[in-house]
Design an enzyme around this catalytic site. Structure first.
Site, PDB file in Angstrom:
ATOM      1  N   GLN A 247      -4.271  -3.612   7.746  1.00 25.59           N
ATOM      2  CA  GLN A 247      -3.442  -2.661   8.496  1.00 25.59           C
ATOM      3  C   GLN A 247      -2.058  -3.269   8.753  1.00 25.59           C
ATOM      4  O   GLN A 247      -1.938  -4.372   9.279  1.00 25.59           O
ATOM      5  CB  GLN A 247      -4.148  -2.302   9.824  1.00 25.59           C
ATOM      6  CG  GLN A 247      -3.414  -1.278  10.664  1.00 25.59           C
ATOM      7  CD  GLN A 247      -3.291   0.090   9.991  1.00 25.59           C
ATOM      8  OE1 GLN A 247      -4.210   0.569   9.341  1.00 25.59           O
ATOM      9  NE2 GLN A 247      -2.130   0.719  10.129  1.00 25.59           N
TER      10      GLN A 247
ATOM     11  N   LYS B  46      -9.024   6.012  10.550  1.00 28.38           N
ATOM     12  CA  LYS B  46      -9.543   5.692   9.218  1.00 28.38           C
ATOM     13  C   LYS B  46     -11.058   5.497   9.281  1.00 28.38           C
ATOM     14  O   LYS B  46     -11.797   5.940   8.402  1.00 28.38           O
ATOM     15  CB  LYS B  46      -8.843   4.434   8.669  1.00 28.38           C
ATOM     16  CG  LYS B  46      -7.392   4.722   8.285  1.00 28.38           C
ATOM     17  CD  LYS B  46      -6.575   3.479   8.011  1.00 28.38           C
ATOM     18  CE  LYS B  46      -5.110   3.873   7.792  1.00 28.38           C
ATOM     19  NZ  LYS B  46      -4.201   2.745   7.675  1.00 28.38           N
TER      20      LYS B  46
ATOM     21  N   ASP C  36      -5.419   0.041  -0.518  1.00 31.66           N
ATOM     22  CA  ASP C  36      -4.101   0.607  -0.227  1.00 31.66           C
ATOM     23  C   ASP C  36      -3.185   0.622  -1.453  1.00 31.66           C
ATOM     24  O   ASP C  36      -2.055   1.106  -1.376  1.00 31.66           O
ATOM     25  CB  ASP C  36      -3.439  -0.251   0.872  1.00 31.66           C
ATOM     26  CG  ASP C  36      -3.161   0.559   2.119  1.00 31.66           C
ATOM     27  OD1 ASP C  36      -3.286   1.788   2.058  1.00 31.66           O
ATOM     28  OD2 ASP C  36      -2.805  -0.058   3.133  1.00 31.66           O
TER      29      ASP C  36
END
Ligand code: NDP
Length: 303
Positions: free
Chosen positions: A97, A53, A120
């Protein structure tokens, strides 16, 4: 033989688009977009995902701010860090994460993220926006699947879609997005009886069960579009391959059985995975445009 839904290629096209949008902002004297990625503990797979990422951010010109916390961090330690990032002007997106180390609750940490910095798209407010068809950051994996389908002219209107898996991360938002595109959607899960008869009805089959190679030829209607979200590293011996000391990536779909039947199929790797990372960048750049008062130009990339 099925046509490949090439996530790697589409992700590169999206990245070029983002690069241009960022250049336009910078040419107006605006600061670059920023993404903070919080990793807790030392899960090796998470380390690889976070590094991918960060590399993707660097390719398009997003400043990434990595935060690595100990697996022993308490919920209040992590929440305090999230609040700090919420108030930082240079940070447009915050990503936690997953999975988290044991003892930390996903839902309370995700709720601490400012919904307008939720890279997200997993905050309850943003899942609610998806449910109501309101704009907002979208969950990256299903948004990436929708982009792959749309860019390969897969028409969903009136189609029967089956989603295998009902997680908040993938299955549930996937079903909502397919429904919003006017597909008729059924969700299957671990208690579903006679999965084969259900999946064989699908014009579009999305598999996100986390079970290596569980979907075979018997599960698929000829001509169906098959999207394989699963990703697993398994030993070559379990695939009956010659060099048994090596490992291979595979999905939830037994690709060699299903590809001859399907009209489209996502490869693993190179299908859904690259699109997940790209949609994280799309969400971040889109929130940056909002935070910096720029016009929103990425709406057509988000479902
Ligand atoms: P979860 O484990 O959270 O959810 C799995 C879902 O599948 C559950 O709803 C479960 O049902 C259902 N399920 C499990 N076994 C079966 C079965 N035998 N038959 C039918 N349904 C079943 O996983 P995630 O949703 O987080 O991820 C799914 C997969 O996608 C994983 O392989 C993950 O690694 C991969 N993934 C890939 C990404 C990418 O970018 N390519 C991104 C995110 C995930 P129940 O609810 O009843 O337990």
């Amino acid at each position: 033989m099925a046509q490949r839904l090439d996530g790697k290629k589409l992700a590169a096209e999206f990245e070029n688009h983002l690069l241009r949008e960022i250049e336009i902002g910078l040419s107006k004297g605006i600061r670059p977009p920023g993404l903070a990625v919080i990793r807790i503990g030392d899960d090796p797979a998470s380390e690889v995902y976070v590094s991918n990422k960060e590399k993707a951010c660097a390719r398009v010109g997003i400043a990434s701010y990595g935060l690595h916390l100990s697996a022993k961090s308490s919920e209040s330690d992590v929440i305090a860090k999230i609040y700090e990032l919420n108030s930082k002007e240079l940070v447009d997106g915050i990503l936690l994460q997953l999975p988290l180390p044991r003892g930390l609750k996903e839902s309370s940490l995700l709720s601490a993220i400012d919904p307008n910095k939720d890279a997200d798209g997993l905050h309850s407010q943003n899942l609610g926006r998806l449910l109501k068809g309101e704009p907002g950051p979208r969950s990256c994996t299903p948004a990436g699947v929708m982009a792959l389908l749309a860019n390969n002219q897969v028409d969903l209107e009136g189609k029967r879609a089956v989603v295998v898996g009902r997680s908040i991360l993938v299955g549930q938002p996937m079903a909502l997005m397919l429904q919003a595109a006017n597909a008729t959607v059924t969700i299957a899960h671990s208690r579903t009886k006679d999965l084969e008869s259900l999946t064989r009805l699908a014009d579009v089959l999305v598999v996100a069960a986390g079970c290596p190679r569980m979907i075979g030829a018997n599960h698929v209607k000829p001509g169906a579009v098959v999207v394989d979200v699963g990703i697993h590293r398994i030993s070559s011996s379990s695939l009956g391959m010659e060099n048994q000391s090596r490992s291979h990536l595979c999905g939830d779909v037994c690709a060699e059985e299903v590809a001859p039947l399907a009209s489209f199929i996502t490869p693993v790797p190179g299908g859904v995975g690259p699109m997940t990372v790209t949609m994280l960048l799309v969400n971040t750049v889109s929130m940056w445009q909002q935070h910096c008062g720029l016009s929103c130009t990425l709406e057509d990339l988000l479902p």
